[in-house]
Design a protein around this motif. Structure first.
Motif, short mmCIF file in Angstrom:
data_model
loop_
_atom_site.label_atom_id
_atom_site.label_comp_id
_atom_site.label_asym_id
_atom_site.label_seq_id
_atom_site.Cartn_x
_atom_site.Cartn_y
_atom_site.Cartn_z
N VAL A 114 0.84 -1.19 0.00
CA VAL A 114 0.00 0.00 0.00
C VAL A 114 0.88 1.24 0.00
O VAL A 114 1.83 1.34 0.78
CB VAL A 114 -0.94 0.01 1.23
N LEU A 115 0.56 2.18 -0.88
CA LEU A 115 1.24 3.48 -0.93
C LEU A 115 0.35 4.54 -0.31
O LEU A 115 -0.87 4.53 -0.48
CB LEU A 115 1.56 3.89 -2.36
N ARG A 116 0.97 5.44 0.42
CA ARG A 116 0.25 6.59 0.96
C ARG A 116 0.93 7.85 0.47
O ARG A 116 2.16 7.99 0.64
CB ARG A 116 0.20 6.55 2.49
N SER A 117 0.17 8.75 -0.09
CA SER A 117 0.73 9.99 -0.60
C SER A 117 0.81 11.03 0.51
O SER A 117 -0.16 11.24 1.25
CB SER A 117 -0.12 10.53 -1.75
N ALA A 118 1.96 11.70 0.60
CA ALA A 118 2.09 12.78 1.56
C ALA A 118 1.28 14.00 1.14
O ALA A 118 1.08 14.92 1.94
CB ALA A 118 3.56 13.17 1.73
N ALA A 119 0.80 14.02 -0.10
CA ALA A 119 0.01 15.16 -0.57
C ALA A 119 -1.32 15.25 0.15
O ALA A 119 -1.77 16.34 0.53
CB ALA A 119 -0.22 15.06 -2.08
N LEU A 126 -1.06 -0.78 -4.04
CA LEU A 126 -0.21 -0.94 -5.22
C LEU A 126 -0.32 -2.36 -5.77
O LEU A 126 -0.03 -2.60 -6.93
CB LEU A 126 1.24 -0.62 -4.86
N THR A 127 -0.72 -3.32 -4.90
CA THR A 127 -1.04 -4.68 -5.35
C THR A 127 -2.41 -5.04 -4.77
O THR A 127 -2.81 -4.52 -3.72
CB THR A 127 0.00 -5.71 -4.87
N THR A 128 -3.09 -5.95 -5.42
CA THR A 128 -4.43 -6.35 -4.95
C THR A 128 -4.60 -7.85 -4.87
O THR A 128 -5.65 -8.33 -4.44
CB THR A 128 -5.51 -5.78 -5.88
N ASP A 129 -3.60 -8.63 -5.29
CA ASP A 129 -3.76 -10.08 -5.34
C ASP A 129 -3.06 -10.79 -4.19
O ASP A 129 -2.93 -12.01 -4.18
CB ASP A 129 -3.25 -10.64 -6.67
N GLY A 130 -2.60 -10.03 -3.19
CA GLY A 130 -1.95 -10.64 -2.04
C GLY A 130 -2.96 -11.14 -1.03
O GLY A 130 -4.11 -10.68 -0.98
N CYS A 131 -2.54 -12.09 -0.19
CA CYS A 131 -3.36 -12.61 0.89
C CYS A 131 -2.40 -13.16 1.95
O CYS A 131 -1.21 -13.31 1.69
CB CYS A 131 -4.31 -13.69 0.40
N THR A 205 9.46 -15.12 -4.34
CA THR A 205 9.76 -14.55 -5.64
C THR A 205 9.99 -13.05 -5.48
O THR A 205 9.47 -12.42 -4.55
CB THR A 205 8.62 -14.81 -6.64
N LEU A 206 10.76 -12.47 -6.40
CA LEU A 206 11.12 -11.06 -6.33
C LEU A 206 10.39 -10.27 -7.42
O LEU A 206 10.27 -10.73 -8.56
CB LEU A 206 12.63 -10.87 -6.47
N HIS A 207 9.94 -9.06 -7.05
CA HIS A 207 9.12 -8.26 -7.96
C HIS A 207 9.56 -6.80 -7.90
O HIS A 207 10.10 -6.33 -6.89
CB HIS A 207 7.64 -8.35 -7.58
N VAL A 208 9.28 -6.07 -8.98
CA VAL A 208 9.48 -4.63 -9.03
C VAL A 208 8.13 -3.99 -9.34
O VAL A 208 7.48 -4.34 -10.33
CB VAL A 208 10.52 -4.23 -10.08
N LEU A 209 7.70 -3.07 -8.48
CA LEU A 209 6.44 -2.36 -8.67
C LEU A 209 6.73 -0.94 -9.13
O LEU A 209 7.70 -0.32 -8.68
CB LEU A 209 5.65 -2.33 -7.36
N ASP A 210 5.88 -0.45 -10.01
CA ASP A 210 6.04 0.89 -10.57
C ASP A 210 4.98 1.82 -9.96
O ASP A 210 3.77 1.52 -10.02
CB ASP A 210 5.88 0.85 -12.09
N VAL A 211 5.41 2.93 -9.35
CA VAL A 211 4.45 3.80 -8.67
C VAL A 211 3.60 4.59 -9.66
O VAL A 211 2.60 5.19 -9.26
CB VAL A 211 5.18 4.77 -7.72
N TYR A 212 3.97 4.60 -10.96
CA TYR A 212 3.19 5.33 -11.96
C TYR A 212 2.21 4.41 -12.70
O TYR A 212 1.59 4.84 -13.68
CB TYR A 212 4.12 6.01 -12.95
N GLY A 213 2.08 3.18 -12.25
CA GLY A 213 1.03 2.33 -12.78
C GLY A 213 1.44 1.34 -13.85
O GLY A 213 0.60 0.61 -14.38
N ARG A 214 2.72 1.28 -14.22
CA ARG A 214 3.12 0.27 -15.19
C ARG A 214 2.97 -1.12 -14.56
O ARG A 214 2.99 -1.27 -13.34
CB ARG A 214 4.57 0.50 -15.62
N PRO A 215 2.86 -2.15 -15.38
CA PRO A 215 2.63 -3.50 -14.83
C PRO A 215 3.76 -3.95 -13.90
O PRO A 215 4.92 -3.59 -14.09
CB PRO A 215 2.55 -4.38 -16.08
N GLU A 216 3.38 -4.77 -12.95
CA GLU A 216 4.34 -5.38 -12.04
C GLU A 216 5.31 -6.26 -12.83
O GLU A 216 4.92 -6.93 -13.78
CB GLU A 216 3.58 -6.21 -11.01
N VAL A 217 6.58 -6.25 -12.44
CA VAL A 217 7.61 -7.06 -13.10
C VAL A 217 8.13 -8.10 -12.11
O VAL A 217 8.60 -7.74 -11.03
CB VAL A 217 8.78 -6.18 -13.59
N GLU A 218 8.02 -9.38 -12.49
CA GLU A 218 8.63 -10.43 -11.67
C GLU A 218 10.01 -10.75 -12.23
O GLU A 218 10.17 -10.94 -13.44
CB GLU A 218 7.77 -11.69 -11.66
#
Length: 681
Positions: A114-119, A126-131, A205-218
């Motif tokens: 989860v990302l929280r904006s200081a604005a 940022l992800t929705t398929d975790g459990c 597994t290792l992943h890279v998340l993009d804060v601007y909305g590009r797809p997750e990269v494993e």
């Protein structure tokens, strides 16, 4: 310097409209909010100090209601607490991790990032398929481990703050240890994932998340079953990540380079050994991986014990060894900074005092190691953000901390502080050496005394033991990890000591490898030999048998010492002890696997020696400590079946560490127990 302070006080007065109290600097703490900008508080007024211009600016006060409702600037940017899941442990409260510019803060909620904006202070997943069974996590430095030198900064955010390195843990099939909570009206049962030796291991597994909305990269790591893959570092240009993969048995590591945009990986180099190339605790908990990119993104530094001592090697990004940077019969501790010319490190440079830690640097182009600290003791370092200066703080068991400011080349800029120990009501601790049971190896320890110690009297001897292979326990600094308990035991009227036998780190690889497949090879013989030598050496030590007290891994050690050497130990205290080597993957690095190393596990199993216990024994454990509560119950049962009297102190709703009320209760029990079973002369 006096003139600078006076000018600063005048500028603070002008900015705040009030005369600062006292005569010195008008604040007791500062922090960087930009490379050349400091923030602090003077009374109730927050101010900023510009290092280049000397300007002092008052920060407008925030409305209390804005702060209370989380609407103010400081409230939006302040990291908030969240519940973080951890391997083998209970979830812990921790704080969000801010992006490099502070505009985004990251946490986890129910297995998702989860990302929280200081604005506006609002969270966005940022992800929705975790459990909970298949959850996302990101690495954070555990403050407790950091204070022990067992954890170091980890890489999550890319240097530009556009990407986030995370891992996903698949816990399905992993042993779930029961944890019962008794204190509510109805009992509550929860389960904690705790992989067992030889059993199913979580798959990561290792992943890279993009804060601007590009797809997750494993990252393309292939099958990660029975490995520990870790994001080790971002290259400074942010295009690639260094990935560290440790095989489950800790005998092989692979270092890879991963493309952050595509997930493609390529191998750089590997290292393999007949014994552990990294210890399990460093990788699993502390992320003390020992790989460090160079600032120009063209090289990688690697710590290795391939020569028999931990030293630093430089590789290029094709995985070719460029050169060995450090060498000698002494180990590097860790690398704390790398710039264009030097690697700055701490190391055990003085083998006449092998547990002293000194500051040093070594040229990346090759050349001799340059020692930056002179005084004996354990030195720690904090660098200025620019790297141009550093704070060197050091102490010994008997000498309080001193801090000085140095240039990066080690030259002294000024004294910062010196602890005043003159008003302590104490007898200072003493470092000592004895010979190990092999009649050759020198062991180092520290002895603690009652405040009113009288050398003409005799005192019972008590050992405060750890004995685990993942850290050196001897407190060779003023406030070492084991100092508090050792001091407390001494104030009960004992002389107390802490020592590191063979099988522990911070010496040579051969010294550490004594623990391989046989925990008791160094533990029992070395600690018993230390007791015998100390008693022969000092007339102020009673001839009677001694006591031993240990917590966690030390609880295991205390029991083994008492059970195997009843001629030496009269009384033992084990709190939160891990008795069962089959119960956790933490033992695999040293013992191998139960399926292939049956004798190693059988020898490490303490239940089988319960019938040998002749010493008085006090066992204490928290009912919520899912890692050791079952072990303690099993030990009590084994002792009952063997007809061995013992005390079992149950600590309701306590975890691996005890709260203040329960800790005080246990100390009262320990005090009475030792007083009853240790003979005084």
């Amino acid at each position: 310097m006096t003139e600078d302070v006076q000018v600063l006080r005048e500028r603070v007065g002008e900015a705040t409209g009030q005369t600062p109290a006292g005569r010195g600097l008008p604040f007791d703490h500062v922090g960087f909010v930009a490379p050349r900008l400091l923030a602090t508080a003077v009374g109730s007024t927050r101010v900023t100090l510009h290092l280049d211009t000397g300007a002092v600016t008052a920060v407008p006060a925030e409305h209390p209601m804005d702060t209370a409702f989380g609407l103010s600037e400081s409230a939006r940017r302040a990291p908030r607490e969240f519940l973080r899941t951890m391997p083998l442990a209970d979830p812990q409260k921790t704080r969000e991790l801010a992006s490099p510019d502070g505009d985004l803060l990251v946490s986890t909620v129910e297995g998702n990032i989860v990302l929280r904006s200081a604005a506006d202070g609002r969270p966005v997943p940022l992800t929705t398929d975790g459990c909970p069974e298949h959850e996302y996590r990101f690495d954070l430095v555990d403050p407790a481990l950091a204070s022990m030198g067992m954890a170091f900064p980890v890489c999550n955010w890319s240097p530009d703050g556009a990407r986030l390195a995370v891992h996903r843990v698949d816990n399905r099939g992993v042993h779930a240890a029961p944890q019962v909570h008794y204190l509510k009206r109805e009992d509550e049962l929860v389960h904690r994932y705790h992989a067992q030796a030889g059993g199913p291991l979580e798959r990561c597994t290792l992943h890279v998340l993009d804060v601007y909305g590009r797809p997750e990269v494993e990252l393309d790591l292939g099958d990660t079953t029975d490995t520990y893959p870790v994001h080790a570092a971002w290259l400074p240009d942010g295009s690639q990540l260094v990935v560290f993969v440790l095989r489950r048995d800790c005998r092989r590591l692979d270092v890879l380079l991963a493309d952050a945009a595509t997930g493609a990986t390529r191998p750089m180099f590997s290292e393999e050994s007949e014994s552990f190339v990294r210890i399990h605790h460093d990788v699993y908990f502390g992320r003390k991986l020992g790989v460090f990119p160079t600032p120009d993104s063209t090289g990688l530094l690697h710590l290795s014990e391939r020569s028999g001592w931990k030293h630093l090697y430089l590789y290029d990004l094709e995985g070719r060894l460029v050169r060995q940077l450090t060498d000698g019969q002494w180990p590097v501790d860790y690398v704390h900074r790398v710039d264009d010319e030097y690697a700055y490190l701490t190391a055990h440079l003085d083998q006449d005092r092998p547990y002293d830690v000194h500051l040093a640097r070594v040229p990346l182009a090759g050349g001799p190691v340059q020692r930056l600290s002179e005084q004996p003791g354990v030195h720690s370092v904090v660098f200025a953000p620019s790297g141009e200066a550093l704070v060197d703080t050091w102490s010994t068991p008997a000498e309080g901390p001193r801090s000085v400011l140095r240039r990066a080349d080690g030259s002294l800029l000024c004294e910062l502080s010196t602890a005043d120990t003159s008003r302590l009501d104490w007898t200072p601790p003493q470092q000592f050496t004895v010979t190990a049971a092999d009649s050759e190896t020198e062991l180092w320890g520290v002895m603690f005394f009652p405040a009113d110690f009288d050398e003409s009297r005799q005192y019972p001897l008590v050992e405060h033991v750890y004995g685990g292979p993942q850290l050196a326990a001897g407190p060779h600094s003023f406030m070492g990890l084991f100092s508090r308990v050792a001091h407390a035991l001494a104030q009960l009227g004992h002389v107390t000591f802490v020592i590191d036998g063979r099988g522990t780190p911070e010496r040579s690889k051969a010294f550490h490898d004594v623990v391989l497949r046989d925990w008791t090879a160094g533990l029992v013989p070395d600690h018993a030999a230390a007791v015998e030598q100390l008693k022969r050496r000092h007339a102020f030590l009673s001839d009677a048998k001694v006591g031993v007290v240990g917590h966690s891994w030390g609880g295991y050690s205390a029991f083994r010492l008492a059970a195997e050497r009843p001629d030496v130990y009269a009384a033992a205290v084990s709190s939160a002890p891990g008795f069962d080597p089959y119960s956790s993957v933490l033992y695999e690095c040293y013992l191998g696997f139960p399926q292939t190393d049956r004798d190693a596990y059988r020898n490490a199993d303490s239940y089988r020696v319960a019938d040998r216990l002749e010493s008085a024994f006090l066992l204490a454990c928290g009912t919520s400590d899912h890692a050791t509560w079952t072990d303690s119950v099993k030990m009590s049962e084994a002792l009952i079946r063997a007809g061995k009297p013992h005390e079992f102190v149950v600590m309701p709703e306590q975890y691996h560490g005890f709260g203040s009320v329960h800790d005080s209760y246990l100390w009262r029990k320990v005090s009475g127990f030792l007083r009853a079973h240790l003979e005084e002369k």
